[in-house]
Motif scaffolding. Structure first.
Motif, mmCIF file in Angstrom:
data_model
loop_
_atom_site.group_PDB
_atom_site.id
_atom_site.type_symbol
_atom_site.label_atom_id
_atom_site.label_comp_id
_atom_site.label_asym_id
_atom_site.label_seq_id
_atom_site.Cartn_x
_atom_site.Cartn_y
_atom_site.Cartn_z
ATOM 1 N N PHE A 1 48.181 42.435 47.675
ATOM 2 C CA PHE A 1 47.305 42.281 49.016
ATOM 3 C C PHE A 1 46.073 43.350 48.749
ATOM 4 O O PHE A 1 46.471 44.329 48.471
ATOM 5 C CB PHE A 1 47.867 42.763 50.312
ATOM 6 C CG PHE A 1 49.011 41.421 50.665
ATOM 7 C CD1 PHE A 1 48.451 40.425 51.277
ATOM 8 C CD2 PHE A 1 50.252 41.489 50.495
ATOM 9 C CE1 PHE A 1 49.423 39.402 51.457
ATOM 10 C CE2 PHE A 1 50.944 40.738 50.892
ATOM 11 C CZ PHE A 1 50.713 39.551 51.433
ATOM 12 N N VAL A 2 44.794 42.685 48.616
ATOM 13 C CA VAL A 2 43.461 43.336 48.070
ATOM 14 C C VAL A 2 42.564 43.227 49.323
ATOM 15 O O VAL A 2 42.443 42.191 49.762
ATOM 16 C CB VAL A 2 43.125 43.140 46.839
ATOM 17 C CG1 VAL A 2 44.298 43.562 45.810
ATOM 18 C CG2 VAL A 2 42.668 41.695 46.617
ATOM 19 N N PRO A 3 41.736 44.296 49.639
ATOM 20 C CA PRO A 3 40.849 44.243 50.484
ATOM 21 C C PRO A 3 39.769 43.233 49.941
ATOM 22 O O PRO A 3 39.415 42.833 48.796
ATOM 23 C CB PRO A 3 40.065 45.525 50.468
ATOM 24 C CG PRO A 3 40.780 46.212 49.389
ATOM 25 C CD PRO A 3 42.005 45.655 48.919
ATOM 26 N N LYS A 4 38.881 42.449 50.782
ATOM 27 C CA LYS A 4 37.968 41.423 50.289
ATOM 28 C C LYS A 4 36.983 42.107 49.389
ATOM 29 O O LYS A 4 36.533 43.136 49.838
ATOM 30 C CB LYS A 4 37.395 40.668 51.642
ATOM 31 C CG LYS A 4 36.396 39.592 51.374
ATOM 32 C CD LYS A 4 36.023 38.914 52.731
ATOM 33 C CE LYS A 4 35.247 37.503 52.297
ATOM 34 N NZ LYS A 4 36.026 36.599 51.607
ATOM 35 N N GLY A 5 36.791 41.389 48.420
ATOM 36 C CA GLY A 5 35.633 42.048 47.470
ATOM 37 C C GLY A 5 36.349 42.989 46.553
ATOM 38 O O GLY A 5 35.604 43.684 45.658
ATOM 39 N N TYR A 6 37.585 43.231 46.306
ATOM 40 C CA TYR A 6 38.219 44.107 45.652
ATOM 41 C C TYR A 6 37.744 44.038 44.044
ATOM 42 O O TYR A 6 37.708 42.887 43.541
ATOM 43 C CB TYR A 6 39.797 43.914 45.756
ATOM 44 C CG TYR A 6 40.393 45.073 44.896
ATOM 45 C CD1 TYR A 6 40.756 46.510 45.311
ATOM 46 C CD2 TYR A 6 41.207 44.594 43.745
ATOM 47 C CE1 TYR A 6 41.216 47.205 44.525
ATOM 48 C CE2 TYR A 6 41.980 45.459 42.856
ATOM 49 C CZ TYR A 6 41.885 46.845 43.340
ATOM 50 O OH TYR A 6 42.750 47.813 42.575
ATOM 51 N N ASN A 7 37.472 45.209 43.513
ATOM 52 C CA ASN A 7 37.013 44.992 42.212
ATOM 53 C C ASN A 7 38.275 45.318 41.144
ATOM 54 O O ASN A 7 39.060 46.515 41.178
ATOM 55 C CB ASN A 7 35.977 46.218 41.969
ATOM 56 C CG ASN A 7 35.788 46.116 40.418
ATOM 57 O OD1 ASN A 7 36.080 45.359 39.416
ATOM 58 N ND2 ASN A 7 34.484 46.800 40.248
ATOM 59 N N PHE A 8 38.630 44.177 40.626
ATOM 60 C CA PHE A 8 39.925 44.195 39.694
ATOM 61 C C PHE A 8 39.926 44.921 38.111
ATOM 62 O O PHE A 8 40.835 45.120 37.617
ATOM 63 C CB PHE A 8 40.330 42.783 39.452
ATOM 64 C CG PHE A 8 41.156 42.057 40.732
ATOM 65 C CD1 PHE A 8 42.484 42.276 41.040
ATOM 66 C CD2 PHE A 8 40.421 41.355 41.337
ATOM 67 C CE1 PHE A 8 43.061 41.796 41.988
ATOM 68 C CE2 PHE A 8 40.869 40.594 42.664
ATOM 69 C CZ PHE A 8 42.041 41.039 42.789
ATOM 70 N N ASP A 9 38.493 45.554 37.939
ATOM 71 C CA ASP A 9 38.391 46.139 36.769
ATOM 72 C C ASP A 9 39.260 47.357 36.638
ATOM 73 O O ASP A 9 39.887 47.567 35.564
ATOM 74 C CB ASP A 9 36.892 46.302 36.692
ATOM 75 C CG ASP A 9 36.165 45.188 36.269
ATOM 76 O OD1 ASP A 9 36.781 44.042 36.176
ATOM 77 O OD2 ASP A 9 34.795 45.444 36.468
ATOM 78 N N LEU A 10 39.258 48.165 37.551
ATOM 79 C CA LEU A 10 39.953 49.208 37.590
ATOM 80 C C LEU A 10 41.510 48.974 37.375
ATOM 81 O O LEU A 10 42.255 49.818 36.893
ATOM 82 C CB LEU A 10 39.913 50.248 38.890
ATOM 83 C CG LEU A 10 40.747 51.491 38.599
ATOM 84 C CD1 LEU A 10 40.261 52.496 37.453
ATOM 85 C CD2 LEU A 10 40.252 52.249 40.138
ATOM 86 N N LEU A 11 41.953 47.929 38.061
ATOM 87 C CA LEU A 11 43.492 47.608 37.899
ATOM 88 C C LEU A 11 43.551 47.392 36.606
ATOM 89 O O LEU A 11 44.782 47.697 36.073
ATOM 90 C CB LEU A 11 43.757 46.639 38.982
ATOM 91 C CG LEU A 11 45.235 45.972 38.862
ATOM 92 C CD1 LEU A 11 46.192 47.037 39.282
ATOM 93 C CD2 LEU A 11 45.315 44.675 39.782
ATOM 94 N N PHE A 12 43.116 46.548 35.926
ATOM 95 C CA PHE A 12 43.263 45.942 34.797
ATOM 96 C C PHE A 12 43.130 47.163 33.531
ATOM 97 O O PHE A 12 43.716 46.965 32.600
ATOM 98 C CB PHE A 12 42.180 44.874 34.285
ATOM 99 C CG PHE A 12 42.613 43.439 34.693
ATOM 100 C CD1 PHE A 12 43.990 43.001 34.598
ATOM 101 C CD2 PHE A 12 41.407 42.516 35.148
ATOM 102 C CE1 PHE A 12 44.081 41.718 35.098
ATOM 103 C CE2 PHE A 12 41.933 41.361 35.683
ATOM 104 C CZ PHE A 12 43.187 40.850 35.411
ATOM 105 N N GLU A 13 42.218 47.926 33.707
ATOM 106 C CA GLU A 13 42.149 49.228 32.903
ATOM 107 C C GLU A 13 43.236 50.097 32.858
ATOM 108 O O GLU A 13 43.772 50.374 32.122
ATOM 109 C CB GLU A 13 40.969 49.982 33.293
ATOM 110 C CG GLU A 13 39.471 49.530 33.051
ATOM 111 C CD GLU A 13 38.264 50.077 33.328
ATOM 112 O OE1 GLU A 13 38.673 51.296 33.958
ATOM 113 O OE2 GLU A 13 37.161 49.432 33.392
#
Length: 355
Positions: free
Chosen positions: A228-240
């Protein structure tokens, strides 16, 4: 059977065996209480288990053994059992156990509970995990001969038992409830684990989340299958943060699932995010396929918390930071405590009540 204290000591010995076995595989030197031939016999079973089930890699099996080595200490066992009242010198009941086979030794906690309450375990193994537990049972009996006759395996129809604990899918649960309606039972259904992100997580927390996602290839009910992520969440940090887990794609069965699910999603015109070893798909469901992770956006954190609480019968673990009383810290879903009962049903209390 021997008294409650002796039963605890038997499992402490087993914990020591697991610890020494794991140490020996890492070439750690030290005085051993157990023989090298017994280690070699277990090595053979590990190889056979991996041959029969490609998901049971040596690394994952050793992770399970090490987790039990850490759990089966005298302090942990006594602390866990202290709140319960055990009746001494009672006649043992036979408890039928229908075990899952999604991860190595997934049903061992049920066996532990049955034996510690002075009862006999009549075990129906999953064909996916029918190698390791019989060998562990043999080791346990060799360490504590008084347990001989208290662990039995059944390959045919279960009969002559007093209560049952069965784990399966939502479909098999309905069958179990009908079939065992005349016996005391615990019936477990499908559950998945979730992580609630706020966007304020550190790279270290997100990297730890990788263990919750990828350990056992995501096959456990304690494996995070949805974010569950906030609307507009930036997934780049997660993938990194998850990049260090990329060697998982070298496992053939995992890679095949990744390629298959990606192809199915693309042919269905689903919008995907992926990094070469994990697919993120926006989906309200909780159970994502192997190599995939569902996510759902939220705008109001309090509304989301109410939703998750309302769906608690579908959820095994909640990973978050200071949001839920029963939350699990990032990276810890696959390190359950002895008190972490599957589906939050107290197995020891059930057995004491029905035996």
């Amino acid at each position: 059977m021997t008294d409650h204290t002796q039963r605890i000591k038997a499992f402490v010995k087993l914990g020591t065996f697991f610890r020494e076995f794991c140490d020996s595989t890492n070439n750690l030197q030290g005085k051993l209480e157990h023989s090298i031939p017994s280690f070699n016999a277990l090595e053979d079973k590990i190889a056979l288990a991996k041959h029969k089930n490609g998901w049971f890699t040596r690394k994952n099996i050793l992770f399970s053994f090490n987790s039990w080595a850490n759990a089966l200490t005298e302090v942990h066992l006594n602390t866990w059992l202290a709140p319960y009242r055990f009746q001494q010198d009672k006649s043992p009941k036979t408890i039928a156990l229908i075990l899952a086979g999604n991860i190595p030794l997934v049903g061992f906690h049920d066996v532990l509970c049955v034996l510690l309450t002075g009862n006999k375990a009549l075990i129906k193994l999953s064909s996916n995990d029918n190698i390791l537990l019989p060998q562990v049972a043999e080791i346990l009996v060799s360490l504590a001969p008084e347990l001989k006759g208290f662990i039995n395996f059944e390959t045919n129809k279960l009969s002559d038992f007093d209560a049952v604990i069965a784990t399966g899918s939502n479909n098999t649960a309905r069958y179990f409830e009908h079939y065992f309606k005349d016996k005391p039972y615990i019936i477990r259904r499908n559950r998945n684990s979730v992580a609630l992100l706020t966007g304020k997580e550190s790279p270290e927390q997100l990297k730890a989340l990788g263990d919750d996602i990828f350990l056992y290839y995501g096959l456990g009910c304690r494996s995070v299958s949805k974010l569950f992520v906030p609307k507009g969440y930036n997934f780049d940090l997660l993938f990194e943060s998850l990049y260090d887990f990329h060697p998982i794609i070298e496992q053939v069965k995992y890679a095949n699932n990744y390629d298959y699910n990606k192809a199915v999603y693309l042919m269905s015109n689903f919008k995907l995010l992926e990094n070469g070893f994990l697919i993120l798909k926006k989906d309200e469901s909780y159970s994502s396929p192997i190599a995939s992770l569902f996510y759902e956006e939220y705008e109001n954190l309090e509304v989301l918390k109410e939703k998750i609480i309302g769906d608690q019968e579908k959820i095994q673990c909640i990973v978050s930071h200071n949001l839920f009383d029963s939350e699990i810290k990032f990276g810890n879903t696959q390190n359950p405590q002895l008190t972490d009962y599957a589906d939050n049903v107290d197995t020891i209390a059930f057995l004491l009540r029905n035996s």
